[in-house]
Design an enzyme around this catalytic site. Structure first.
Site: not given
Ligand code: GLA
Length: 377
Positions: A48, A126, A161-162, A164, A179, A183
């Site tokens: 990541d 991301d 993160w859903g 837009d 995603r 988080d």
């Molecule tokens: C975002 C993502 C996480 C992770 C962090 C890394 O928050 O949603 O899953 O990848 O960035 O900084």
């Protein structure tokens, strides 16, 4: 490439955050092989955020941080491939990643080539610092075109993160998984909030484009980068069971080098993994009438004509949880019932469930059953 079933693997973020290294990845890969996780289906090892230097090189390319990855990324890819697994990596649509490392904005094609040249098989992409004058769907589509242009098969993991109206375009822009929430953190509250937010959102999820409810916190036990109090084993069991029922990708987030036997057995449970990997990818059906908030129960069609059922107890005491079969449409005329096996043990249950599927469920735990509809008389 068609990703027919939810990707399974490991991701560094939940436990390790920025504390990542070549040794960690190699030891994790070895542990996944030795402990049978690879053979249970966990395929991708995803590095990541925080893997690169803060600056690009003179040609504008990303550079792995040599203090963390002294032999570079290709070396790790070769090692992981030699063990029959695949390498995932991470970037971001903005000029910076969420942790402040270089993101791929205006470098999409050069970065995609970097990943392809280094043998990367999976990209988590991301959404931090996305420019507000370009739509998210355009930025993800741009990276998808850049990945395609490399000629290498690279799974494309959208991580916005859903936001837009993602559900409107995740499939269109070539996302293999998306995603759908913010988080996860290592608490039962976080697990259940995420799951509940997605119950009615699974219509889009299917082969080649899976609703990703975020990496697993199973086995973290309040150690690591997303600690928030930790969970009991039963809470982790509910987490894993619901991610399997919903066919979310299964990305292990704990330290697999030190995972205990009970958690390892849960993560390798072949019955639950078979439901997660079912090629039909049908959304779950809520059984609406029986105390949905405290004891939610779900049913699911599986590709071979069988069914999966889950019974969850969100109450504070052990109790009997019911799924009323009339609630999912079964006529209660005594002609039909379900012959089931217990996904905890793999054992066939020696009775037919006629009007109700019910079981004793510990507080905050979940039980899953799988079986067939049978004619009784
Ligand atoms: C975002 C993502 C996480 C992770 C962090 C890394 O928050 O949603 O899953 O990848 O960035 O900084």
């Amino acid at each position: 490439m068609i990703v027919r079933t939810p990707p399974m693997g490991f991701n560094t973020w939940n436990t390790f955050g920025e504390k990542i290294s070549e040794d960690l990845i190699i030891e994790t890969c070895d542990a996944m092989v030795e402990k049978g996780l690879r053979d249970a289906g966990y395929e991708y090892i995803v590095i990541d955020d925080c893997w690169s230097l803060r600056e690009r090189d003179a040609e504008g390319r990303l550079q792995a941080d040599p203090a963390k990855f002294p032999h570079g990324i290709k070396y790790l890819a070769d090692y992981i491939h030699s063990k029959g697994m695949k390498l995932g990596m991470y970037s971001c649509v903005g000029p910076l990643t969420c942790a402040g490392y270089p993101g791929s904005l205006d470098h999409e094609f050069i970065d995609a080539k970097f990943f392809a040249d280094n043998g990367v098989d999976y990209l988590k992409y991301d959404y931090c610092y996305h420019p507000l004058n370009i739509e998210g769907r355009t930025l993800y589509n741009r990276m998808k075109m850049a990945l395609n242009a490399t000629g290498r098969d690279i799974v494309f993991s959208l991580c916005n993160w859903g936001d837009d109206n993602l559900l409107d375009w995740a499939r269109a822009v070539g996302g293999d998984l998306y995603r759908s929430t913010g988080d996860i953190c290592d608490s039962f509250q976080s697990i259940m909030d995420i799951f509940k937010s997605q119950i009615d959102n699974f219509a889009l999820s299917g082969p080649n484009c899976f609703n990703d409810m975020d990496m697993l916190v199973c086995g973290m036990n309040n150690v690591g980068n997303v600690s928030a109090g930790g969970c009991t084993f039963d809470e982790y069991k509910t987490h894993f069971s619901l991610w399997c029922m919903a066919q979310s990708p299964l990305m292990i987030g704990c330290d697999v080098r030190s995972v205990d036997d009970e958690m390892l057995a849960l993560l390798k449970n072949p019955e639950l993994i078979a439901i997660n990997q079912d090629p039909g990818v049908r959304p779950i059906i809520s059984a609406p009438l029986y105390d949905r908030d405290r004891c939610p129960a779900y049913a699911k069609h599986l590709e071979n004509g069988e069914y999966a059922f889950s019974l969850t107890n969100l109450g504070d005491e052990e109790e009997t949880v019911f799924l009323m079969l009339a609630d999912i449409g079964l006529p209660l005329n005594g002609e039909w019932g379900f012959k089931l096996r217990d996904c905890d043990t793999g054992e066939e249950i020696d009775r037919v469930f006629e009007d109700t599927i019910k079981a004793t469920v510990r507080s905050h735990s979940t039980r899953v059953f799988r079986g067939k509809l049978v004619k009784i008389r």
